[in-house]
Write a protein that holds these residues in place. Structure first.
Motif, short mmCIF file in Angstrom:
data_model
loop_
_atom_site.label_atom_id
_atom_site.label_comp_id
_atom_site.label_asym_id
_atom_site.label_seq_id
_atom_site.Cartn_x
_atom_site.Cartn_y
_atom_site.Cartn_z
N PRO A 248 0.83 -1.21 0.00
CA PRO A 248 0.00 0.00 0.00
C PRO A 248 0.86 1.26 0.00
O PRO A 248 2.07 1.22 0.23
CB PRO A 248 -0.79 -0.13 1.30
CG PRO A 248 0.12 -0.90 2.20
CD PRO A 248 0.82 -1.89 1.30
N LEU A 249 0.21 2.38 -0.25
CA LEU A 249 0.91 3.65 -0.15
C LEU A 249 1.34 3.90 1.30
O LEU A 249 0.64 3.50 2.23
CB LEU A 249 0.00 4.79 -0.60
CG LEU A 249 -0.37 4.85 -2.09
CD1 LEU A 249 -1.36 5.96 -2.34
CD2 LEU A 249 0.88 5.04 -2.95
N ALA A 254 -0.65 8.75 2.01
CA ALA A 254 -2.11 8.61 1.93
C ALA A 254 -2.80 9.75 2.67
O ALA A 254 -3.81 10.30 2.19
CB ALA A 254 -2.53 7.26 2.50
N ASP A 255 -2.26 10.13 3.81
CA ASP A 255 -2.84 11.25 4.57
C ASP A 255 -2.72 12.55 3.79
O ASP A 255 -3.65 13.37 3.78
CB ASP A 255 -2.13 11.40 5.92
CG ASP A 255 -2.45 10.26 6.88
OD1 ASP A 255 -3.44 9.54 6.65
OD2 ASP A 255 -1.69 10.08 7.84
N ALA A 259 -5.78 15.10 2.38
CA ALA A 259 -5.85 16.37 3.11
C ALA A 259 -6.28 17.55 2.26
O ALA A 259 -6.40 18.67 2.78
CB ALA A 259 -4.50 16.67 3.76
N GLY A 260 -6.52 17.36 0.97
CA GLY A 260 -6.89 18.48 0.11
C GLY A 260 -7.23 18.03 -1.29
O GLY A 260 -7.47 16.83 -1.54
N ASP A 261 -7.24 18.99 -2.21
CA ASP A 261 -7.51 18.66 -3.61
C ASP A 261 -6.43 17.72 -4.13
O ASP A 261 -5.29 17.72 -3.64
CB ASP A 261 -7.52 19.93 -4.45
CG ASP A 261 -8.69 20.84 -4.13
OD1 ASP A 261 -9.71 20.31 -3.66
OD2 ASP A 261 -8.56 22.06 -4.32
N PRO A 262 -6.76 16.90 -5.15
CA PRO A 262 -5.75 16.00 -5.71
C PRO A 262 -4.51 16.79 -6.13
O PRO A 262 -4.61 17.80 -6.84
CB PRO A 262 -6.45 15.38 -6.92
CG PRO A 262 -7.90 15.44 -6.57
CD PRO A 262 -8.07 16.72 -5.80
N ASP A 307 9.41 18.45 3.06
CA ASP A 307 7.95 18.39 3.05
C ASP A 307 7.36 19.66 3.65
O ASP A 307 7.95 20.31 4.52
CB ASP A 307 7.46 17.18 3.85
CG ASP A 307 7.75 15.86 3.14
OD1 ASP A 307 8.08 15.90 1.95
OD2 ASP A 307 7.65 14.81 3.79
N SER A 308 6.19 20.02 3.16
CA SER A 308 5.47 21.17 3.68
C SER A 308 3.98 20.90 3.57
O SER A 308 3.56 19.80 3.21
CB SER A 308 5.84 22.43 2.89
OG SER A 308 5.37 22.34 1.55
N ARG A 309 3.18 21.90 3.85
CA ARG A 309 1.73 21.70 3.76
C ARG A 309 1.30 21.34 2.35
O ARG A 309 0.35 20.59 2.15
CB ARG A 309 1.02 22.98 4.21
CG ARG A 309 -0.51 22.86 4.25
CD ARG A 309 -1.14 24.17 4.64
NE ARG A 309 -0.91 25.19 3.61
CZ ARG A 309 -1.36 26.43 3.70
NH1 ARG A 309 -2.01 26.84 4.78
NH2 ARG A 309 -1.12 27.29 2.72
N ASP A 310 2.01 21.88 1.34
CA ASP A 310 1.61 21.69 -0.06
C ASP A 310 2.54 20.79 -0.85
O ASP A 310 2.31 20.56 -2.05
CB ASP A 310 1.52 23.04 -0.76
CG ASP A 310 0.43 23.92 -0.18
OD1 ASP A 310 -0.63 23.38 0.18
OD2 ASP A 310 0.66 25.14 -0.06
#
Length: 436
Positions: A248-249, A254-255, A259-262, A307-310
Motif C-alpha cells: 500500500p501507499l 495517503a494522509d 488532506a486536500g484537492d488532488p 515536506d510542507s503543507r503543499d
C-alpha cells in the motif's frame, strides 16, 4: 516451459519482466528473472525466482546525475562515456552465463532478454534454444511509420527517412563488439559468424521473435513490421496478482492525498539534469505559481525537497495506487512512467531529457493526453506552471486521458506474451551450435 529472463537497466526496465514471470508462473511455467543485484527485493517480493548479476553501468547513476551530464555535455561527453562502458560489461556477461549454464537458469527452454543486457541472444545461441527480444520501447525493428525512438529526431524529418534512423541501433555492436567477441570465444566457445551482434537474427539468419510490451492504443503496430514482431500490450505487475494489496501507499502519503484537492505528481527519476537542486527549485516554483499541491518523486539523485503543507516527497511507491489519485502527472517521459500514467488515465506534462523520452513526449501530445512537451534542459518555472495549469483544468485533455486509460487497462499484455512464448518454446529448440 522454463523461461530465462535477462534484463538490465532501471526499475522501468525490470518491473515489466517481473510481471511476465508472474504471468508465466500462473500459466504453469517456470521463470527466472536475471537482473542487477539491487532488484533482489523487487523481484523476490513479487514471488518470482531471482538471480542477481553485476550492476554494470548502473554504477554511473549511483555516482550522481551522470546521464544528465552526458546528455548536456555534447559529443565529447558521449564519447568519453562510450569508452568507459565496455569495461563495465565484462562481469555482467560472465554472470549471465553462470546463471544460464549452472545456476538457477539452467535447463531453460527459451531466453527472453531486453537487449540492454547484451548477453541475451548469445546465451541462447550457446544453449541452442530460441531467443526472444522483449522491449518496452520499439528500438530495434525498423519502420517507416515513426523514427527511431532512441534519440530525439527532428520533427520535420521526411517520413521516407524514418527507416534509416534505425541505424542508430548499430551503436551497441560498435561499442561492445570486441568485448562480446572475446567473451563468446573464451567463455561460450562460440565462433565468429555473420550477424552475431544482431538480436533480430537467429544464428541461422532467420528473424528472431520480438515482443513489444506496449499498448496498441498508444503505439499501433506498424504495418511494415515482419510477422515476427508483435505488440502485446503493457506488462503491468498489478495485472498478475494482488501486489498492490501487499504494497500500500505509505500512511503519510495517503494522509497527504486525503488532506486536500488532488495534487500533481512530479517525478523525473534520475533524469533531473546535471543540477538536481536547480531543477527542484524550478518545479516547486512552477507548482506554487500554478496553485497546486505536489507529490515530488525523488528518484536516483533526482528531485528532493523538504515536506510542507503543499509538498510531499516520496521515494519509490506503487504508481498503480498513487497516479489515479493525482490531478496530473509531470514526468521525464521514461517508458515505464508513460505506461503508468496512461493506465491511470491522468493528463500528463512530459519534460523529456534524453534517449527515448522526446519520442514518448511527442506521442503523448499527439494522442491528446499531454501538453506540448517541455525540454527539461531549458525548463523554466513560468512555462511549466502554464503547462500544469492546462493539465489540471482542460476538460478535453482529462476526458481523452481517461478514455485512453480505460482502453489500456482492458488489455492483458502479460497473457498475450505468455501465449506467444509458449508457442515459440513449443516449436522446438534450435540445433546445438558449433563450438570451438
Amino acid at each position: 516451459m522454463k523461461a530465462l529472463i535477462l534484463t538490465l537497466g532501471t526499475r522501468g526496465d525490470v518491473q515489466p519482466f517481473v510481471a511476465l514471470a508472474r504471468g508465466l508462473a500462473a500459466a504453469g511455467h517456470e521463470a527466472v528473472v536475471v537482473a542487477p543485484h539491487r532488484f533482489d527485493s523487487l523481484v523476490r517480493g513479487a514471488g518470482v525466482v531471482f538471480a542477481g548479476i553485476d550492476e554494470g553501468p548502473l554504477r554511473l547513476v549511483d555516482d550522481g546525475p551522470v546521464v544528465g551530464e552526458v546528455a548536456a555535455g555534447g559529443l565529447s561527453a558521449k564519447v568519453a562515456l562510450a569508452r568507459r562502458m565496455p569495461g563495465m560489461f565484462g562481469r555482467v556477461l560472465d554472470d549471465c552465463w553462470s546463471v544460464a549454464s549452472g545456476g538457477l537458469g539452467a535447463g531453460a527452454d527459451v531466453v527472453v532478454h531486453n537487449g540492454q543486457v547484451v548477453a541475451g541472444h548469445h546465451v541462447a545461441e550457446r544453449l541452442g534454444v530460441p531467443s526472444v527480444l522483449a522491449l518496452p520501447i520499439p528500438l530495434y525493428v525498423p519502420t517507416r511509420e515513426f523514427p527511431w525512438p532512441g534519440q530525439a529526431v527532428p520533427r520535420l524529418l521526411p517520413r521516407a527517412c524514418n527507416r534509416a534512423t534505425y541505424l542508430g541501433m548499430k551503436g551497441p555492436a560498435v561499442v561492445f563488439g570486441r568485448t562480446v567477441d572475446r567473451w563468446r570465444d573464451t567463455v561460450l566457445g562460440l565462433p565468429r559468424r555473420r550477424g552475431r551482434h544482431d538480436p533480430l537474427r537467429n544464428p541461422d539468419g532467420s528473424p528472431a521473435p520480438v515482443l513489444h510490451a506496449v499498448s496498441r492504443h498508444v503505439l499501433p503496430r506498424p504495418a511494415d513490421w515482419p510477422a515476427t514482431a508483435a505488440v502485446t500490450g503493457y506488462w503491468f505487475l498489478h495485472d498478475t496478482g494482488p501486489v498492490a494489496e501487499r504494497d500500500p501507499l505509505p500512511a503519510a502519503l495517503a494522509d497527504f492525498l486525503d488532506a486536500g484537492d488532488p495534487p500533481v505528481f512530479i517525478g523525473f527519476g534520475s533524469m533531473s539534469g546535471p543540477d538536481p537542486a536547480a531543477t527542484t527549485a524550478t518545479v516547486l516554483a512552477a507548482a506554487r505559481r500554478a496553485g497546486v499541491r505536489a507529490v515530488l518523486g525523488t528518484g536516483w539523485g533526482g528531485l528532493t525537497a523538504a515536506d510542507s503543507r503543499d509538498v510531499f516527497t516520496t521515494g519509490e511507491v506503487p504508481y498503480e495506487r498513487l497516479l489515479p489519485r493525482v490531478a496530473a502527472v509531470v514526468h521525464h517521459g521514461g517508458a515505464g512512467t508513460v505506461a503508468a500514467a496512461v493506465a491511470a488515465g491522468r493528463p500528463q506534462v512530459v519534460c523529456p531529457f534524453v534517449a527515448d523520452q522526446p519520442f514518448w513526449g511527442r506521442r503523448m501530445h499527439d494522442l491528446g493526453v499531454a501538453t506540448e512537451p517541455l525540454d527539461q534542459r531549458h525548463l523554466d518555472a513560468d512555462r511549466l506552471a502554464g503547462a500544469i495549469e492546462r493539465a489540471v483544468t482542460d476538460t478535453r485533455l482529462a476526458e481523452t486521458a481517461a478514455g485512453l486509460g480505460d482502453r489500456v487497462r482492458a488489455e492483458r499484455g502479460v497473457d498475450d506474451a505468455v501465449r506467444r512464448l509458449a508457442g515459440i518454446a513449443g516449436s522446438g529448440a534450435r540445433p546445438r551450435p558449433r563450438q570451438r
